[in-house]
Design an enzyme around this catalytic site. Structure first.
Site, short mmCIF file in Angstrom:
data_model
loop_
_atom_site.label_atom_id
_atom_site.label_comp_id
_atom_site.label_asym_id
_atom_site.label_seq_id
_atom_site.Cartn_x
_atom_site.Cartn_y
_atom_site.Cartn_z
N GLN A 163 66.57 8.66 61.44
CA GLN A 163 65.90 8.05 62.61
C GLN A 163 64.39 8.23 62.49
OE1 GLN A 163 66.62 6.12 65.00
NE2 GLN A 163 68.84 6.13 65.09
N SER A 164 63.86 7.87 61.34
CA SER A 164 62.45 8.13 61.06
C SER A 164 61.52 7.08 61.69
CB SER A 164 62.26 8.15 59.55
OG SER A 164 60.91 8.03 59.21
#
Ligand SMILES: Cc1ncc(COP(=O)(O)O)c(C=O)c1O
Length: 337
Positions: free
Chosen positions: A87-88
């Site tokens: 979930q960058s």
């Protein structure tokens, strides 16, 4: 030229020695958060809206990508390959920036493909990235190399962004520039900052500490970390010194110069905290400003706690630097219901 603009011009000349592309929207607004100040009974609070850098929902990595991708373009790649977290925020902004430059992006994200695709990952797909999942960092590295070889075998020109040496320096330079913007924006109002707050794992903060050293102003720089994986003060000082050398600023930073609070991490990196969630709600409900529960909410929790402790006078100017990350509110939807 006034004293302020002379020093600023000199710093900007040093920054301009690095190759750079124009990707992010700049300069971002500095907004006074009057309702928030009133509710907290505290100082004047301003929010530097670096969540509004434009591309793919914005955030702090876009200014940094201007330098990293300029460096990458020397090899004339047609494909950027990058390995990051599932979930960058960085991944999302990288895909958006590459789209603007007409480059294809391949992401190798650490983690399993979730049943429900949300948050940054959803935006990665919307932006058209080719997404792969790696079980751990060792597998991720092997996949980066294999995918690069596949691109080459197909006649393409890959650039593995993880091997780009500019990440740390690019972040520091970006936030040196942000500090100049903040000081100039406040100067137009006849004010100067007493203290800046920013979510920091050491890169952007390094630039703000360089600004502290270079400008004739006394302000405090309070980084608040979202992770306990690194010793932030030593990391920040190292990056600041590398940056100072890279663009010829002629100053040195000691880890004792670095103020970074590690008491708002909560249970750990990537896990929302009660104090962080309260700060996210507070900013949303007083100012309509959306933070996130992983980075900016925890940094705002630091600011809120310090104001409540009475650390600031009512006419102090405290600036909260909003570094983005907002898609995480959708990943953590249950927190807001
Ligand atoms: C929203 C947000 N804020 C802050 C940070 C930390 O930035 P830095 O690594 O420059 O300290 C990150 C890093 O990914 C981020 O995504």
């Amino acid at each position: 030229m006034s004293g302020l603009s002379e020093i600023h011009a000199r710093i900007r000349q040093s920054i301009a020695t690095l190759p750079r592309l124009d990707i992010a929207l700049k300069k971002t607004p500095l907004e006074e958060a009057r309702n928030l100040s009133r509710v907290l009974g505290g100082p004047r609070i301003f929010v530097k809206r670096d969540d509004l850098t434009g591309v793919a929902l914005g955030g702090n990595k876009l200014r940094n990508l201007e330098f990293r991708l300029a460096h990458a373009m020397k090899d004339e790649p047609d494909t950027v390959i990058v390995g990051l977290d599932l979930q960058s925020n960085s991944a999302r902004q990288t895909v958006g920036a590459c789209n603007k430059l007409g480059l294809r992006t391949i992401l190798v994200l650490e983690g399993r493909r979730p049943d429900t695709i949300q948050g940054n990952l959803l935006v990665d797909y919307l932006l058209g990235a080719e997404v792969h999942f790696a079980a751990d960092v060792t597998q991720q590295r092997a996949m980066l190399d294999r995918l690069a070889a596949d691109v080459r075998a197909g006649g393409g020109r890959p650039h593995i962004l993880n091997d780009n040496p500019m990440f740390d320096i690019a972040s520091a330079v970006a936030y040196l520039e942000v500090t100049l913007e903040i000081v100039e924006q406040l100067d137009e109002l006849g004010r100067a900052p007493a203290c800046l707050y920013m979510s920091s794992s050491g890169k952007g903060q390094a630039g703000m500490i360089l600004a502290q050293k270079l400008l004739d102003l006394r302000f405090a720089m309070h980084g608040v970390t979202a992770t306990d994986e690194f010793h932030i003060p030593s990391r920040t000082a190292t990056i600041a010194n590398e940056t100072s050398a890279a663009i010829g600023l002629g100053v040195t930073v000691d880890e004792k110069d670095v103020v970074n609070f590690d008491d708002f991490v909560g249970e750990g990196y990537g896990i929302p905290s009660e104090a962080g969630n309260e700060a996210v709600r507070l900013f949303a409900r007083t100012e309509g400003i959306i933070l996130d529960p992983i980075y900016t909410g925890k940094a705002a929790a630091g600011l809120v706690a310090h104001v409540r402790e009475g650390r600031f006078a009512n006419d102090d100017v405290v600036v909260f630097v909003h570094t983005g990350g907002t898609p995480a509110i959708f990943t953590w939807n249950e927190l807001w219901l």
